[in-house]
Write an enzyme that holds these catalytic residues in place. Sequence first.
Site, PDB file in Angstrom:
ATOM      1  N   CYS B  77       0.841  -1.203   0.000  1.00 39.04           N
ATOM      2  CA  CYS B  77       0.000   0.000   0.000  1.00 39.04           C
ATOM      3  C   CYS B  77       0.878   1.256   0.000  1.00 39.04           C
ATOM      4  O   CYS B  77       1.633   1.477  -0.940  1.00 39.04           O
ATOM      5  CB  CYS B  77      -0.978  -0.037   1.175  1.00 39.04           C
ATOM      6  SG  CYS B  77      -2.313   1.166   1.019  1.00 39.04           S
ATOM      7  N   HIS B 175      -3.795  -4.883  -0.248  1.00 40.37           N
ATOM      8  CA  HIS B 175      -3.373  -5.451   1.033  1.00 40.37           C
ATOM      9  C   HIS B 175      -3.475  -6.972   0.972  1.00 40.37           C
ATOM     10  O   HIS B 175      -4.565  -7.511   1.177  1.00 40.37           O
ATOM     11  CB  HIS B 175      -4.278  -4.925   2.153  1.00 40.37           C
ATOM     12  CG  HIS B 175      -4.009  -3.502   2.508  1.00 40.37           C
ATOM     13  ND1 HIS B 175      -3.032  -3.134   3.402  1.00 40.37           N
ATOM     14  CD2 HIS B 175      -4.578  -2.354   2.087  1.00 40.37           C
ATOM     15  CE1 HIS B 175      -3.006  -1.819   3.522  1.00 40.37           C
ATOM     16  NE2 HIS B 175      -3.934  -1.309   2.730  1.00 40.37           N
ATOM     17  N   GLU B 177      -2.606  -9.025   3.100  1.00 34.98           N
ATOM     18  CA  GLU B 177      -2.980  -9.526   4.435  1.00 34.98           C
ATOM     19  C   GLU B 177      -4.471  -9.396   4.702  1.00 34.98           C
ATOM     20  O   GLU B 177      -4.968  -9.926   5.689  1.00 34.98           O
ATOM     21  CB  GLU B 177      -2.154  -8.804   5.508  1.00 34.98           C
ATOM     22  CG  GLU B 177      -2.583  -7.378   5.857  1.00 34.98           C
ATOM     23  CD  GLU B 177      -2.105  -6.299   4.887  1.00 34.98           C
ATOM     24  OE1 GLU B 177      -1.665  -6.631   3.765  1.00 34.98           O
ATOM     25  OE2 GLU B 177      -2.186  -5.111   5.252  1.00 34.98           O
TER      26      GLU B 177
END
Lengths: 251, 194
Positions: B77, B175, B177
């Site tokens: 990001c 992202h 994650e």
Amino acid sequence: MLTKRIVPCLDIKNGRTVKGVNFVDLRDAGDPVELADVYSKAGADELVFLDISATEERRKTLANLVLRVAEKVNIPFTVGGGISSIEDVDMLLQNGADKVSVNSSAVKNPQLINDLAGKFGSQCITVAIDAKQIDGKWKVHLVGGKVPTELDLFEWAKEVEDRGAGEILFTSMDHDGTKDGFANEALARLSQELNIPIIASGGAGNIQHFADTFIEGKADAALAASVFHFKEIEIKNLKTELQKQNIPVRL
Amino acid sequence: MKIVIINYGAGNIQSIKFAIQRLGYEAVLSSDPEEIKAADKVIFPGVGEASSAMQKLKDSGLDTLVPKLKQPVLGICLGMQLMCKYTEEGDTQGLGIFDVDVVRFDNQVKVPQIGWNQIESLQSNLFLGVEEKEYIYLVHSYYAPVINETIAVSNYGLPYSTALHKDNFYGTQFHPEKSSVVGEKILKNFLIIK
């Protein structure tokens, strides 16, 4: 293509889910972490945790819950309820929340939005607005819709955007709990007048209501609680149906 | 394997640590140059505003370290954006690893872009086992245009770089994650890259 988001909302009190949920396959339906995991596997795009605790330990309990959710869940989640300071937000983000939502505290102190956006970035600041119509005018309400203010919904929403909010979560108190559909007219006007994403909340009763709020209401995301908790709508079925109506969803 | 997440006070690093844990690895958070240099894999996170994040990076003296790292580095990001030459956000000079200027989405689209979008034109081992047009999660107001170093594209009003790669440096605008099983696959791929 950016998809429309389906967002289950979990009410939390003292670290536990509040409203009854009908998940027979859950070991502990009161555990928000288990429920969050079920929803993320079922295809939810994002989760909202709304904390309604009023105890002394609420901050610590909530921070602990956020940490446990972040540990387990691989989709983004927002935390709201009683957030009123930079310290509150810092603690929640540090523990793994992706976004926070502020409501009453922003109305009482609008500068808070600037301060939070400046410190943490607009992308993680959602401003929740509860409103209902009084004599045909949309008025912002506080304390879960109980206390009316003089603020006009559309003027306040514009101010919220100008102050740096990344997103608005709009709940129509006129529609909330009715299961009669979202406040699409007001939602469409918000989308037209603002250039940040709008989450529709209040009124979801069936699958067509979601389709309507994305098409007529021009909403970017739709939030609901009981229709998901009581399995009246399965997220996968919902998304399959939305896709049939040419609404972009993540399937 | 030693995995270090650079901790310079910018953003939600807990989630990255947990995502790596779910994959069966352990990551440490560190701002210690020696520890970062000694890692097998380095993750360079970042959320928030570019100029203040860059300032924090400078304050910790890591702005000169990151571009010199030799092991695989993944910027996520804002981390990816800071690895670019420049970003319009806060008129910020970046680390110059990727030869591109980051610019703001224009108001033809809602800004920030928040939600799940698709990745395509995948061109790297980072995407091994990932299909074209799978969904990933993004939250951002600024983007890197498509360049030679682009290894994945997303569309939001226009096509832009949703991932970049040069030498040992990788960057994702999305992202991983937070991108469900697709994101986990991508993160895993990074962790096993030689």
